[in-house]
Scaffold this motif. Structure first.
Motif, short mmCIF file in Angstrom:
data_model
loop_
_atom_site.label_atom_id
_atom_site.label_comp_id
_atom_site.label_asym_id
_atom_site.label_seq_id
_atom_site.Cartn_x
_atom_site.Cartn_y
_atom_site.Cartn_z
N ALA A 46 3.68 -0.33 48.76
CA ALA A 46 3.45 0.43 47.53
C ALA A 46 3.31 -0.50 46.34
O ALA A 46 2.43 -0.30 45.48
CB ALA A 46 4.59 1.43 47.30
N CYS A 47 4.13 -1.53 46.29
CA CYS A 47 4.05 -2.51 45.20
C CYS A 47 2.68 -3.17 45.17
O CYS A 47 2.04 -3.27 44.11
CB CYS A 47 5.12 -3.58 45.35
N GLY A 48 2.21 -3.63 46.31
CA GLY A 48 0.92 -4.30 46.38
C GLY A 48 -0.23 -3.39 46.03
O GLY A 48 -1.21 -3.81 45.42
N HIS A 49 -0.11 -2.11 46.40
CA HIS A 49 -1.18 -1.17 46.12
C HIS A 49 -1.17 -0.70 44.66
O HIS A 49 -2.23 -0.64 44.01
CB HIS A 49 -1.08 0.04 47.05
N LEU A 50 -0.01 -0.35 44.16
CA LEU A 50 0.08 0.24 42.82
C LEU A 50 0.14 -0.78 41.69
O LEU A 50 -0.29 -0.50 40.57
CB LEU A 50 1.31 1.16 42.75
N PHE A 51 0.71 -1.95 41.98
CA PHE A 51 0.93 -2.95 40.93
C PHE A 51 0.46 -4.33 41.40
O PHE A 51 1.24 -5.29 41.39
CB PHE A 51 2.41 -3.00 40.55
N PRO A 52 -0.79 -4.46 41.80
CA PRO A 52 -1.25 -5.72 42.39
C PRO A 52 -1.21 -6.91 41.43
O PRO A 52 -1.15 -8.05 41.89
CB PRO A 52 -2.69 -5.41 42.81
N ASP A 53 -1.20 -6.66 40.13
CA ASP A 53 -1.21 -7.75 39.16
C ASP A 53 0.18 -8.19 38.72
O ASP A 53 0.30 -9.15 37.94
CB ASP A 53 -2.04 -7.35 37.93
N LEU A 54 1.21 -7.49 39.17
CA LEU A 54 2.57 -7.84 38.77
C LEU A 54 3.23 -8.76 39.78
O LEU A 54 2.95 -8.66 40.99
CB LEU A 54 3.43 -6.57 38.65
N PRO A 55 4.15 -9.61 39.32
CA PRO A 55 5.00 -10.34 40.29
C PRO A 55 5.75 -9.32 41.14
O PRO A 55 6.07 -8.22 40.67
CB PRO A 55 5.95 -11.14 39.40
N LEU A 56 6.03 -9.67 42.38
CA LEU A 56 6.62 -8.73 43.33
C LEU A 56 7.92 -8.10 42.82
O LEU A 56 8.10 -6.88 42.93
CB LEU A 56 6.86 -9.42 44.68
N ARG A 60 8.64 -4.18 42.29
CA ARG A 60 9.76 -3.51 42.95
C ARG A 60 10.62 -2.77 41.92
O ARG A 60 11.13 -1.68 42.21
CB ARG A 60 10.61 -4.52 43.71
N LEU A 61 10.79 -3.34 40.74
CA LEU A 61 11.54 -2.68 39.68
C LEU A 61 10.87 -1.35 39.33
O LEU A 61 11.54 -0.32 39.21
CB LEU A 61 11.62 -3.59 38.45
N ARG A 62 9.56 -1.35 39.18
CA ARG A 62 8.85 -0.11 38.85
C ARG A 62 8.98 0.92 39.96
O ARG A 62 9.11 2.11 39.71
CB ARG A 62 7.40 -0.41 38.56
N VAL A 63 8.93 0.46 41.20
CA VAL A 63 9.08 1.39 42.32
C VAL A 63 10.51 1.95 42.35
O VAL A 63 10.71 3.14 42.61
CB VAL A 63 8.69 0.71 43.65
N PHE A 133 14.14 -3.68 43.19
CA PHE A 133 14.21 -2.24 43.43
C PHE A 133 15.53 -1.68 42.89
O PHE A 133 15.55 -0.69 42.16
CB PHE A 133 14.06 -1.94 44.92
N MET A 134 16.64 -2.34 43.22
CA MET A 134 17.96 -1.87 42.76
C MET A 134 18.06 -1.95 41.24
O MET A 134 18.66 -1.08 40.61
CB MET A 134 19.08 -2.66 43.42
N THR A 135 17.46 -2.97 40.63
CA THR A 135 17.46 -3.08 39.17
C THR A 135 16.73 -1.88 38.57
O THR A 135 17.21 -1.27 37.61
CB THR A 135 16.79 -4.39 38.73
N GLY A 136 15.59 -1.54 39.12
CA GLY A 136 14.84 -0.39 38.63
C GLY A 136 15.62 0.91 38.76
O GLY A 136 15.62 1.75 37.85
N VAL A 137 16.29 1.09 39.91
CA VAL A 137 17.11 2.28 40.12
C VAL A 137 18.20 2.36 39.05
O VAL A 137 18.38 3.39 38.39
CB VAL A 137 17.73 2.27 41.54
N LEU A 138 18.92 1.27 38.86
CA LEU A 138 20.01 1.27 37.87
C LEU A 138 19.48 1.45 36.45
O LEU A 138 20.08 2.20 35.66
CB LEU A 138 20.82 -0.02 37.98
N GLN A 139 18.40 0.79 36.09
CA GLN A 139 17.86 0.95 34.74
C GLN A 139 17.49 2.40 34.47
O GLN A 139 17.78 2.92 33.39
CB GLN A 139 16.62 0.07 34.54
N GLU A 140 16.87 3.04 35.44
CA GLU A 140 16.44 4.42 35.22
C GLU A 140 17.62 5.38 35.14
O GLU A 140 17.64 6.27 34.31
CB GLU A 140 15.46 4.84 36.32
N TRP A 141 18.62 5.18 36.01
CA TRP A 141 19.81 6.05 35.92
C TRP A 141 20.53 5.82 34.60
O TRP A 141 20.97 6.78 33.95
CB TRP A 141 20.77 5.79 37.09
N LEU A 142 20.67 4.57 34.19
CA LEU A 142 21.34 4.30 32.91
C LEU A 142 20.55 4.88 31.74
O LEU A 142 21.15 5.36 30.77
CB LEU A 142 21.57 2.79 32.74
N LYS A 143 19.26 4.87 31.84
CA LYS A 143 18.42 5.48 30.80
C LYS A 143 18.76 6.96 30.66
O LYS A 143 18.77 7.51 29.56
CB LYS A 143 16.95 5.28 31.15
#
Length: 167
Positions: A46-56, A60-63, A133-143
């Motif tokens: 999903a990362c490679g398909h949706l965000f090909p220009d971002l570092p992995l 993963r954070l966005r996912v 991935f875990m950073t993204g999960v935590l950031q979104e929950w904290l938001k």
């Protein structure tokens, strides 16, 4: 988890659905559970398909954020999200390790409070865990607790890392 992430959060269809099918996950007919290595492969697809220009790790954070966004579209997710502002960031973080275990996850997570608004979340596992991935999960929950947190990663090995959380 797969329905929350790939169906509700990322709305996998078309090419992405086909790429996930090649990894053994049919988003139109999901199994009740999948091995963690399948999840990891599908997240990276999903990362490679949706965000090909971002570092992995950034992808993963966005996912990871999409996972939470998908969860809050469920009935249980809406109930949980409604209570988060009252719970607040400190109590949410203290409960996070238990929430990870409640879904049957084999993750080993320990939270250490290092200051009034700073924590270290320790991930110690025997398999690859995606810190982005875990950073993204935590950031979104904290938001959802109305907290904009800064989270940095200190990796010890592919299976072991700490997330440093502050706001």
């Amino acid at each position: 988890m797969f329905e929350t992430l790939f169906v509700k959060g990322l709305r996998a269809e078309g090419v992405l659905a086909d790429l996930l099918l090649a990894e053994g996950v049919d988003v139109r007919d999901l199994e009740t559970e999948y091995p963690i290595r399948v999840l990891n492969r599908c997240v990276d697809v999903a990362c490679g398909h949706l965000f090909p220009d971002l570092p992995l790790e950034d992808a993963r954070l966005r996912v990871g954020r999409s996972f939470v966004q998908g969860f809050v579209q469920t009935l249980m997710g809406r109930v949980v999200a409604a209570g988060l502002p009252m719970l607040g960031p400190v109590r949410y973080l203290k409960r996070f390790p238990d929430h990870v275990l409640m879904d049957g996850s084999p993750l080993r997570v320990t939270l250490v409070q290092v200051g009034e608004r700073s924590f270290r979340m320790e991930f110690r596992n025997e398999f690859l865990v995606m810190s982005g991935f875990m950073t993204g999960v935590l950031q979104e929950w904290l938001k959802l607790t109305h907290t904009e947190a800064t989270i940095t990663t200190e990796r010890h090995s592919p299976m072991s890392f700490d997330l440093h959380i502050a706001w």
